[in-house]
Motif scaffolding. Structure first.
Motif, mmCIF file in Angstrom:
data_model
loop_
_atom_site.group_PDB
_atom_site.id
_atom_site.type_symbol
_atom_site.label_atom_id
_atom_site.label_comp_id
_atom_site.label_asym_id
_atom_site.label_seq_id
_atom_site.Cartn_x
_atom_site.Cartn_y
_atom_site.Cartn_z
ATOM 1 N N GLU A 121 54.819 35.421 91.379
ATOM 2 C CA GLU A 121 55.793 35.812 90.342
ATOM 3 C C GLU A 121 56.989 36.507 90.997
ATOM 4 O O GLU A 121 58.139 36.286 90.630
ATOM 5 C CB GLU A 121 55.102 36.733 89.327
ATOM 6 N N ARG A 122 56.718 37.348 91.988
ATOM 7 C CA ARG A 122 57.797 38.017 92.728
ATOM 8 C C ARG A 122 58.743 36.972 93.332
ATOM 9 O O ARG A 122 59.955 37.037 93.158
ATOM 10 C CB ARG A 122 57.185 38.867 93.863
ATOM 11 N N ASP A 123 58.165 35.978 94.007
ATOM 12 C CA ASP A 123 59.003 34.984 94.673
ATOM 13 C C ASP A 123 59.826 34.185 93.662
ATOM 14 O O ASP A 123 60.994 33.892 93.888
ATOM 15 C CB ASP A 123 58.132 34.047 95.528
ATOM 16 N N SER A 124 59.206 33.863 92.508
ATOM 17 C CA SER A 124 59.954 33.098 91.484
ATOM 18 C C SER A 124 61.125 33.925 90.970
ATOM 19 O O SER A 124 62.221 33.405 90.753
ATOM 20 C CB SER A 124 59.088 32.763 90.278
ATOM 21 N N ARG A 125 60.864 35.230 90.754
ATOM 22 C CA ARG A 125 61.943 36.066 90.202
ATOM 23 C C ARG A 125 63.063 36.261 91.223
ATOM 24 O O ARG A 125 64.243 36.272 90.862
ATOM 25 C CB ARG A 125 61.384 37.408 89.747
ATOM 26 N N TYR A 126 62.710 36.423 92.488
ATOM 27 C CA TYR A 126 63.757 36.581 93.504
ATOM 28 C C TYR A 126 64.594 35.294 93.586
ATOM 29 O O TYR A 126 65.812 35.346 93.728
ATOM 30 C CB TYR A 126 63.139 36.882 94.870
ATOM 31 N N ALA A 127 63.914 34.151 93.502
ATOM 32 C CA ALA A 127 64.657 32.886 93.558
ATOM 33 C C ALA A 127 65.591 32.782 92.355
ATOM 34 O O ALA A 127 66.753 32.366 92.478
ATOM 35 C CB ALA A 127 63.677 31.707 93.581
ATOM 36 N N ALA A 128 65.096 33.191 91.175
ATOM 37 C CA ALA A 128 65.932 33.129 89.961
ATOM 38 C C ALA A 128 67.123 34.070 90.093
ATOM 39 O O ALA A 128 68.251 33.748 89.692
ATOM 40 C CB ALA A 128 65.090 33.497 88.736
ATOM 41 N N ARG A 164 75.693 31.842 90.866
ATOM 42 C CA ARG A 164 76.497 31.320 89.756
ATOM 43 C C ARG A 164 77.634 32.265 89.378
ATOM 44 O O ARG A 164 78.664 31.840 88.878
ATOM 45 C CB ARG A 164 75.614 31.068 88.536
ATOM 46 N N LEU A 165 77.439 33.572 89.581
ATOM 47 C CA LEU A 165 78.451 34.541 89.164
ATOM 48 C C LEU A 165 79.555 34.614 90.214
ATOM 49 O O LEU A 165 79.271 34.581 91.412
ATOM 50 C CB LEU A 165 77.817 35.931 89.008
ATOM 51 N N PRO A 166 80.806 34.729 89.777
ATOM 52 C CA PRO A 166 81.877 34.861 90.777
ATOM 53 C C PRO A 166 81.742 36.191 91.510
ATOM 54 O O PRO A 166 81.180 37.147 90.963
ATOM 55 C CB PRO A 166 83.154 34.838 89.924
ATOM 56 N N PRO A 167 82.249 36.287 92.755
ATOM 57 C CA PRO A 167 82.143 37.561 93.478
ATOM 58 C C PRO A 167 82.841 38.677 92.710
ATOM 59 O O PRO A 167 83.863 38.443 92.060
ATOM 60 C CB PRO A 167 82.858 37.285 94.803
ATOM 61 N N LEU A 168 82.270 39.864 92.737
ATOM 62 C CA LEU A 168 82.838 41.002 92.021
ATOM 63 C C LEU A 168 83.816 41.702 92.953
ATOM 64 O O LEU A 168 83.417 42.263 93.966
ATOM 65 C CB LEU A 168 81.685 41.945 91.636
ATOM 66 N N PRO A 193 65.541 45.195 90.281
ATOM 67 C CA PRO A 193 65.422 44.787 88.865
ATOM 68 C C PRO A 193 63.980 44.498 88.455
ATOM 69 O O PRO A 193 63.659 44.485 87.273
ATOM 70 C CB PRO A 193 66.274 43.516 88.781
ATOM 71 N N PHE A 194 63.123 44.255 89.454
ATOM 72 C CA PHE A 194 61.760 43.833 89.105
ATOM 73 C C PHE A 194 60.691 44.854 89.476
ATOM 74 O O PHE A 194 59.648 44.907 88.836
ATOM 75 C CB PHE A 194 61.432 42.505 89.808
ATOM 76 N N PHE A 195 60.951 45.615 90.537
ATOM 77 C CA PHE A 195 59.896 46.496 91.048
ATOM 78 C C PHE A 195 60.432 47.891 91.336
ATOM 79 O O PHE A 195 61.588 48.051 91.732
ATOM 80 C CB PHE A 195 59.314 45.939 92.357
ATOM 81 N N GLY A 196 59.538 48.876 91.188
ATOM 82 C CA GLY A 196 59.867 50.242 91.576
ATOM 83 C C GLY A 196 59.358 50.526 92.983
ATOM 84 O O GLY A 196 58.707 49.685 93.611
ATOM 85 N N PRO A 197 59.628 51.724 93.496
ATOM 86 C CA PRO A 197 59.282 52.031 94.895
ATOM 87 C C PRO A 197 57.790 51.943 95.202
ATOM 88 O O PRO A 197 57.409 51.593 96.325
ATOM 89 C CB PRO A 197 59.791 53.456 95.106
ATOM 90 N N PHE A 198 56.931 52.224 94.228
ATOM 91 C CA PHE A 198 55.494 52.191 94.531
ATOM 92 C C PHE A 198 54.993 50.751 94.668
ATOM 93 O O PHE A 198 54.229 50.434 95.580
ATOM 94 C CB PHE A 198 54.701 52.946 93.456
ATOM 95 N N GLN A 199 55.446 49.882 93.775
ATOM 96 C CA GLN A 199 55.027 48.475 93.897
ATOM 97 C C GLN A 199 55.609 47.856 95.175
ATOM 98 O O GLN A 199 54.941 47.073 95.857
ATOM 99 C CB GLN A 199 55.508 47.675 92.688
ATOM 100 N N ILE A 200 56.860 48.220 95.486
ATOM 101 C CA ILE A 200 57.490 47.670 96.695
ATOM 102 C C ILE A 200 56.716 48.129 97.932
ATOM 103 O O ILE A 200 56.431 47.335 98.843
ATOM 104 C CB ILE A 200 58.976 48.097 96.768
ATOM 105 N N ALA A 201 56.368 49.424 97.961
ATOM 106 C CA ALA A 201 55.631 49.959 99.121
ATOM 107 C C ALA A 201 54.260 49.289 99.226
ATOM 108 O O ALA A 201 53.815 48.926 100.322
ATOM 109 C CB ALA A 201 55.480 51.465 98.983
ATOM 110 N N ASP A 202 53.591 49.100 98.088
ATOM 111 C CA ASP A 202 52.277 48.433 98.117
ATOM 112 C C ASP A 202 52.402 47.013 98.682
ATOM 113 O O ASP A 202 51.531 46.557 99.429
ATOM 114 C CB ASP A 202 51.691 48.352 96.695
ATOM 115 N N MET A 203 53.478 46.317 98.323
ATOM 116 C CA MET A 203 53.626 44.937 98.816
ATOM 117 C C MET A 203 54.007 44.914 100.297
ATOM 118 O O MET A 203 53.647 43.994 101.022
ATOM 119 C CB MET A 203 54.654 44.183 97.969
#
Ligand SMILES: NC(=O)c1ccc[n+]([C@@H]2O[C@H](COP(=O)([O-])OP(=O)(O)OC[C@H]3O[C@@H](n4cnc5c(N)ncnc54)[C@H](O)[C@@H]3O)[C@@H](O)[C@H]2O)c1
Length: 330
Positions: free
Chosen positions: A303-310, A317-321, A235-245
């Motif tokens: 920012e990545r860590d905050s978003r993953y925590a959120a 909070r959501l019931p299992p699907l 939801p936050f990153f594409g493959p290039f940003q993920i690979a860079d990290m």
């Protein structure tokens, strides 16, 4: 879906041709945004039935709190046309969403572009057909391009915009502005088989099926791994940003092992090898596919860590699907 008051000067009428899975969802989206919609399916009776389905779909969304009452009312009162050319007459945008059949698309695109005003933009929602195979059917082809939405169209923000060789760049710009004005997140991509999204999605799906076929995991276990490991980031990153990290040198080593064990489809791409050779190993070196100052890198990782925590909090909070049972087929 929010109502937008400005559509960048876009004419107020859109013709949606083919009121199935995609056409109905896109029609709901346009109606919710306050744009006049004319529907046409294969026969007048099917179009009337489709209008009823659209009204029920929008009502369900309103009852679930996903859509305003006004927007649901607008979706319930879209216009119906006797056939595709009648819907296209006076339209500023013709959205073709008939089944993925080249001859049928040719027929519909020819009829609608012939009936629509000369300055109307004509788009196809094709998932895979190269644009230049469709262009020949369109009258005034400089106003034609691919507009590939994703299911469910009301809630999936991404739209691939696919110019054909004949498409006027100003039309591409106009379509991009329009899609943004109704809350979508379009990207311009080239016209090769499956464009970008389906090419990547199908590559993922093929490997998922191979993992099951080879007995590495059951389908539900593969789904869990995809969703909760690397898919969790998407939801936050594409493959290039993920690979860079992660580190491009790490990716390169992993690919060597994969190629050795699984074959040349995992061969390290030339561009990746070159970046690693030049010391561009990702965020840790200040540059990979993208570039990062020290300050930008620190901000990005926090920012990545905050978003993953959120996201973790939201998932808790959501019931299992409850989604599917093991039928023993794989
Ligand atoms: N289903 C998806 O997830 C998805 C996602 C993105 C793109 N697409 C693409 O969108 C297009 C439509 O797919 P769909 O899933 O909505 O298909 P669908 O079968 O659900 O809907 C197609 C609709 O077109 C109607 N139709 C058939 N002949 C017609 C005619 N001559 N005139 C007017 N309408 C006619 C059908 O009655 C049907 O209602 C295809 O090109 C498909 O590849 C589908």
């Amino acid at each position: 879906m929010e109502e937008r008051t400005s559509h960048e000067g876009w004419p107020s009428k859109v013709a949606v041709i083919g009121a199935g899975t995609m056409g109905l969802g896109v029609a709901e989206c346009f109606a919710a945004a306050g744009i006049g919609v004319w529907l046409a399916d294969a026969t007048p009776e099917m179009t009337r039935e489709a209008k009823g389905r659209l009204a029920r779909r929008a009502r369900g969304h309103a009852e679930a709190g996903l859509l305003s009452e006004e927007a649901a009312e607008r979706a319930a009162t879209v216009e119906v046309a006797d056939d595709a050319p009648a819907a296209a007459r006076d339209a500023g945008l013709v959205f073709e969403a008939v089944p993925e059949n080249l001859d049928l698309k040719h027929e519909i695109l020819a009829a609608c572009s012939g009936a629509a005003p000369p300055d109307a933009v004509i788009v196809s929602n094709t998932s895979s057909l190269p644009m230049d195979e469709l262009t020949g059917a369109v009258e005034l082809p400089e106003r034609f391009l691919g507009m590939h939405w994703f299911n469910p169209p009301e809630w999936t923000p991404g739209v691939e915009v696919i110019p054909a060789a004949a498409t006027n760049p100003e039309v591409v710009e106009r379509v991009m502005r329009f899609l943004r004005s109704i809350g979508k997140r379009p990207a311009v991509v080239g016209s090769s088989p499956g464009f970008v999204a389906n090419r990547i999605q199908m590559a993922l799906f093929l490997e998922a099926v191979r993992c099951v076929e080879e007995g590495l995991a059951l389908p539900q276990e593969v789904d869990e791994v995809v969703r909760s490991c690397f898919g969790f980031r998407l939801p936050f990153f594409g493959p290039f940003q993920i690979a860079d990290m992660a580190g491009l040198d790490v990716y390169s080593s992993v690919l060597e092992t994969l190629e050795e064990g699984l074959g040349e489809r995992f061969e390290t791409p030339k561009v990746l090898g070159e970046l690693v050779d030049r010391g561009r190993t990702g965020t840790k070196s200040g540059a990979g596919f993208l570039e990062y100052s020290d300050e930008e890198r620190e901000r990005l990782l926090l920012e990545r860590d905050s978003r993953y925590a959120a996201l973790n909090e939201l998932l808790e909070r959501l019931p299992p699907l409850e989604a599917g049972r093991d039928g023993g087929e794989a």
